[in-house]
Design a protein around this motif. Structure first.
Motif, PDB file in Angstrom:
ATOM      1  N   ARG B  43      -0.710  -5.221 -15.606  1.00  0.00           N
ATOM      2  CA  ARG B  43      -1.499  -6.304 -14.749  1.00  0.00           C
ATOM      3  C   ARG B  43      -3.006  -6.190 -14.908  1.00  0.00           C
ATOM      4  O   ARG B  43      -3.747  -6.979 -14.625  1.00  0.00           O
ATOM      5  CB  ARG B  43      -1.073  -6.199 -13.199  1.00  0.00           C
ATOM      6  N   ASP B  47      -9.706 -10.394 -16.088  1.00  0.00           N
ATOM      7  CA  ASP B  47      -9.187 -11.461 -15.236  1.00  0.00           C
ATOM      8  C   ASP B  47      -8.817 -10.927 -13.727  1.00  0.00           C
ATOM      9  O   ASP B  47      -9.330 -11.388 -12.741  1.00  0.00           O
ATOM     10  CB  ASP B  47      -8.268 -12.328 -15.609  1.00  0.00           C
ATOM     11  N   GLY B  51     -11.346 -11.376 -10.767  1.00  0.00           N
ATOM     12  CA  GLY B  51     -10.680 -12.601 -10.157  1.00  0.00           C
ATOM     13  C   GLY B  51     -10.863 -12.605  -8.705  1.00  0.00           C
ATOM     14  O   GLY B  51     -11.046 -11.482  -7.912  1.00  0.00           O
ATOM     15  N   SER B  54      -6.180 -14.806  -4.307  1.00  0.00           N
ATOM     16  CA  SER B  54      -5.635 -16.231  -4.229  1.00  0.00           C
ATOM     17  C   SER B  54      -4.067 -16.088  -3.711  1.00  0.00           C
ATOM     18  O   SER B  54      -3.786 -14.965  -3.430  1.00  0.00           O
ATOM     19  CB  SER B  54      -5.370 -16.472  -5.441  1.00  0.00           C
ATOM     20  N   ASN B  56      -1.684 -17.138  -5.128  1.00  0.00           N
ATOM     21  CA  ASN B  56      -0.644 -16.958  -6.354  1.00  0.00           C
ATOM     22  C   ASN B  56      -1.023 -15.555  -6.703  1.00  0.00           C
ATOM     23  O   ASN B  56      -2.189 -15.306  -7.175  1.00  0.00           O
ATOM     24  CB  ASN B  56      -1.083 -18.028  -6.853  1.00  0.00           C
ATOM     25  N   ASP B  58      -0.580 -14.085  -9.388  1.00  0.00           N
ATOM     26  CA  ASP B  58      -0.827 -13.847 -10.900  1.00  0.00           C
ATOM     27  C   ASP B  58      -2.277 -14.500 -11.027  1.00  0.00           C
ATOM     28  O   ASP B  58      -2.985 -14.029 -12.022  1.00  0.00           O
ATOM     29  CB  ASP B  58       0.081 -14.904 -11.784  1.00  0.00           C
ATOM     30  N   LYS B  59      -2.772 -15.323 -10.031  1.00  0.00           N
ATOM     31  CA  LYS B  59      -4.393 -15.404 -10.122  1.00  0.00           C
ATOM     32  C   LYS B  59      -5.146 -14.621  -9.257  1.00  0.00           C
ATOM     33  O   LYS B  59      -6.113 -14.487  -9.620  1.00  0.00           O
ATOM     34  CB  LYS B  59      -4.367 -16.857  -9.724  1.00  0.00           C
ATOM     35  N   ASN B 253       0.265  -6.419  -8.099  1.00  0.00           N
ATOM     36  CA  ASN B 253      -1.170  -6.357  -8.080  1.00  0.00           C
ATOM     37  C   ASN B 253      -1.676  -5.119  -7.192  1.00  0.00           C
ATOM     38  O   ASN B 253      -2.757  -4.314  -7.568  1.00  0.00           O
ATOM     39  CB  ASN B 253      -1.645  -7.436  -7.020  1.00  0.00           C
TER      40      ASN B 253
END
Ligand SMILES: Nc1ncnc2c1ncn2[C@@H]1O[C@H](COP(=O)(O)OP(=O)(O)OP(=O)(O)O)[C@@H](O)[C@H]1O
Ligand SMILES: [Mg+2]
Lengths: 282, 285
Positions: B43, B47, B51, B54, B56, B58-59, B253
Motif C-alpha cells: 500500500r 500517493d 494523500g 478520505s 475511500n 484507496d484514496k 492502510n
C-alpha cells in the motif's frame, strides 16, 4: 587583575612564628621573607581530624616536598592552598593560609582570582578533550582573552617552558588525549603556567609516568623554581631528595618534621621520620 | 558426579534457557513485523504519504497525520530540550544535596513511570482548559513534553555524572567558575549522552496516542496544520482510527501507516546510536 590589590584593607603583617620550622638563614630573593604561610591549621572531614595544628612557611622560589604514608593528609594540606577542598561536603578548616600577606580564606577573596595565582597539577594527567592549543589557552580564555596572536604567544611560551614545543609545534590542533602520558602531563603543567601563577601545587605529578617522563618533569620542576614557588607531594623519596629544597614529613595528620631536604634525609631528628626514610614503615 | 560437572551442567542449562528466552522475544518481533509488512508494504506509495484523509480507503493518505507528527516532534523538542537539560544540570550540579533534592529526585524517577494517559488528563485540564489553548498542537506538544521531561532529566544527569571529576577539577584549578566549567567542559563532554536520551525520549513521544486523544487531538483533520494553534492528528491516532474501521481497505492502510511510523522511530533510534558512538569515539578518557 591581582586580587591582593583589591583587598588592601585586609592587609596583614606577617611576623615570624615561634614554631617556624624553617631555619632563619634561608636566602630569599624577595625582600619578603615568606611567600606562603600556613598558621595553626586544623582540618576536618566530618569527624575525621585530617590535619592537626600545622604551621609551615614557604620561601619564595623554593621547592617544598610533602612526604608521608598514604592517608596522612598530604593532599588535603596541598589542596588548602588553592581552596580545592571548599566544596567537599563536611570539610571544615581552622587556621589561616597567608599568601603575600593576605589570608586566602578571607571572605573577600574571589576564589577564581586566587586560583589564577595558585596553579595545580594533578596526579593523573587530566588534559581536556580538546586540542593541545585549547588546553594551554583555556585558563586565558576563561579570563576573557580571545586575541589570537596574544594567545598564540602565550601558548608557545608555556609549551617551551615545559620543553614540549619542539615535539608538538606542528600538531597544536591535535587532541591532547592522543599524546603520551608524559606529554599529557607536560601539557597540564603548561596549562597551569600559561596563566602565570605565583605558586604551583603538584600532587604526585609523576606517579603515573614512566622513568624517562618522570626525569624530564623533575628537571622541569628544578628549572621552574627560578620563577615560581612550588609545593609537591610525592611518594618517591629519591624524587623529594633530588628536586626539593625543603621536605615536610606527615604522619596521621601531624607534621612530624620539616627542614632542609638534605638535613631531613641525612640527619632526621625524629625517629618516625628516620624509620620512614629508611623504609622501615610506610 | 563431582561438583565441577554439576556446575558445568548448570551453566549449560542456563545458557540454553537464555537462548530460548532471547528467541521468544525475537521471533515475536519478527512475526509481528512480517505480518505488518505483508499487509501494508504494497500500500505504501508516494500517493499514500502525500494523500489527504478520505472516506475511500484507496484514496486515503497519511499526509495530515504525518505533518501533525512532525509538528508535534518539533514543538515537543523545542519545549522539553531546554527545560529538561536545565533541570538536569540544576539537580546534578547546583541543587543542594539535602532532603528536598532527595524527594525531588525520587519523584522525578516516579514521574517517568506514570501512565501516559494521566499526562493526557493533566494536559487537558491545564493547557487545553485553564490556559484556554484548546485541542491544539501546542497543547498536545506541551503534554508530550511533560511526559518525556523525566526521561530527559534523568539522561542529562547520568551523562553529566559520567564526566570524570578530574576534568572538572582541572577547570576549577585554572580559575574557571562553575558556569564556565559546565559550559566549556561538562556540557560538551556529555552532549552525546544527552542528545541520545532526548532522541530516545522523542521516539517514545512520537508513538504516543493515548494522551493526545485525551487532550482532544482529532482522528480526522482535513488539512495539515499550519500553526501551533491548529487542530491536529498524529500517526498513532490515524492508525488507531483506521484499525477500528470495519473495511479491509482501512486495515491495510493502518498496516502501511504502522510501517511508516516504525521507520520513523527506527530512524530516530539509529540517529541516537550514531550520536552515542560518534561522541564516544571523540572523547576517550
Ligand atoms: N573527600 C574526602 N572525604 C572524607 N575523607 C577524606 C576525603 N579525602 C580524604 N579523606 C581522608 O582524609 C585523610 C587524608 O587524606 P589525604 O588524601 O589528604 O591523604 P594523602 O596523604 O594525600 O594520601 P595518599 O598518599 O594516599 O594520596 C585520609 O584519612 C582520607 O581517608
Ligand atoms: Mg594524596
Amino acid at each position: 587583575m591581582n586580587y591582593t590589590t583589591e583587598i588592601m584593607d585586609i592587609y596583614k603583617e606577617t611576623s615570624p612564628e615561634e614554631n617556624v620550622l624553617i631555619p632563619d638563614d634561608i636566602s630569599v630573593k624577595d625582600d619578603r621573607k615568606y611567600k606562603l604561610t600556613a598558621r595553626n591549621i586544623n582540618a576536618f572531614y566530618g569527624d575525621l581530624h585530617a590535619l592537626k595544628d600545622i604551621n609551615m612557611n614557604f620561601p619564595q622560589n623554593s621547592v617544598t616536598a610533602f612526604i608521608g604514608p598514604s592517608g596522612c593528609g598530604k593532599s588535603t594540606f596541598l589542596r588548602l592552598f588553592n581552596r580545592m577542598n571548599d566544596y567537599i561536603e563536611g570539610f571544615r578548616l581552622e587556621g589561616e593560609i597567608i599568601l603575600d600577606d593576605v589570608d586566602i580564606y578571607n571572605e573577600k577573596i574571589v576564589i577564581e582570582q586566587l586560583r589564577k595565582d595558585v596553579g595545580m597539577v594533578f596526579q593523573k594527567p587530566n588534559p581536556f578533550p580538546k586540542t593541545i592549543f585549547e588546553n594551554v589557552a583555556y585558563g586565558l580564555r576563561i579570563q576573557g582573552e580571545n586575541n589570537k596572536s596574544f594567545l598564540q604567544d602565550k601558548v608557545e611560551n608555556a609549551l617551551k617552558q615545559v620543553a614540549l614545543w619542539d615535539e608538538v609545534k606542528d600538531d597544536l590542533k591535535k587532541n591532547a588525549l592522543s599524546l603520551s602520558g608524559g606529554q599529557q602531563q607536560r601539557v597540564c603543567i603548561a596549562r597551569a603556567l600559561a596563566v602565570e601563577p605565583k605558586i604551583i601545587l603538584m600532587d604526585e605529578p609523576t606517579s603515573a609516568l614512566d622513568p624517562i617522563s618522570t626525569s624530564r618533569i623533575e628537571n622541569l620542576i628544578f628549572e621552574l623554581r627560578e620563577d615560581y614557588t612550588i609545593i609537591i607531594v610525592t611518594h618517591n623519596l629519591q624524587q623529594a631528595g633530588r628536586i626539593s629544597d625543603f621536605t615536610a614529613f606527615f604522619y596521621l595528620g601531624d607534621l612530624i618534621e620539616m627542614g632542609r631536604t638534605h638535613d631531613i634525609f641525612t640527619n632526621p631528628k625524629n625517629k618516625r621520620t628516620e624509620n620512614y626514610i629508611t623504609g622501615r614503615f610506610g | 558426579m563431582n561438583k565441577v560437572l554439576i556446575n558445568r551442567r548448570k551453566d549449560l542449562i542456563f545458557s540454553v534457557a537464555g537462548l530460548i528466552a532471547t528467541f521468544v522475544g525475537l521471533v515475536m518481533l519478527v512475526i509481528f513485523i512480517g505480518d505488518i509488512l505483508i499487509d501494508g508494504l504494497g500500500r505504501i506509495s508516494w500517493d499514500f504519504i502525500t494523500g489527504l484523509p478520505s472516506r475511500n480507503p484507496d484514496k486515503a493518505g497519511i499526509f495530515t497525520a504525518m505533518a501533525g507528527s512532525v509538528w508535534v516532534l518539533f514543538l515537543t523538542t523545542l519545549i522539553s530540550f531546554p527545560i529538561g537539560v536545565a533541570a538536569g544540570i540544576y539537580l546534578e550540579e547546583y541543587g543542594k544535596k539535602g532532603r528536598i533534592s532527595k524527594i525531588l529526585e525520587i519523584n522525578i524517577s516516579n514521574l517517568a513511570g506514570v501512565p501516559s494517559i494521566i499526562y493526557g488528563l493533566l494536559g487537558l485540564e491545564i493547557f487545553a482548559r485553564l490556559f484556554n489553548l484548546g485541542p491544539s498542537l501546542l497543547t498536545g506538544s506541551m503534554t508530550l513534553a511533560l511526559l518525556i521531561l523525566p526521561i530527559i532529566i534523568v539522561a542529562t544527569r547520568e551523562s553529566i555524572k559520567a564526566v570524570p571529576s578530574s576534568i572538572k577539577d582541572a577547570s576549577y584549578a585554572l580559575g574557571a567558575s562553575k558556569w564556565q566549567t559546565m559550559w566549556h567542559q561538562v556540557l560538551p563532554a556529555s552532549m552525546g549522552g544527552i542528545l541520545t536520551g532526548v532522541i530516545l525520549a522523542l521516539s517514545r513521544a512520537v508513538g504516543e496516542a493515548a494522551p493526545l486523544i485525551v487532550v482532544g487531538a482529532l482522528a480526522y483533520v482535513p488539512f495539515a496544520p499550519k500553526s501551533p494553534m491548529d487542530d491536529f492528528s498524529v500517526l498513532p491516532i490515524q492508525i488507531f482510527n483506521w484499525i477500528s474501521r470495519p473495511q479491509q481497505g482501512f486495515i491495510i492502510n493502518a498496516a502501511a501507516a504502522i510501517i511508516v511510523l516504525l521507520v520513523l522511530t527506527f530512524l530516530m533510534n539509529g540517529i541516537a546510536i550514531y550520536l552515542r558512538n560518534h561522541w564516544q569515539k571523540k572523547i576517550k578518557w
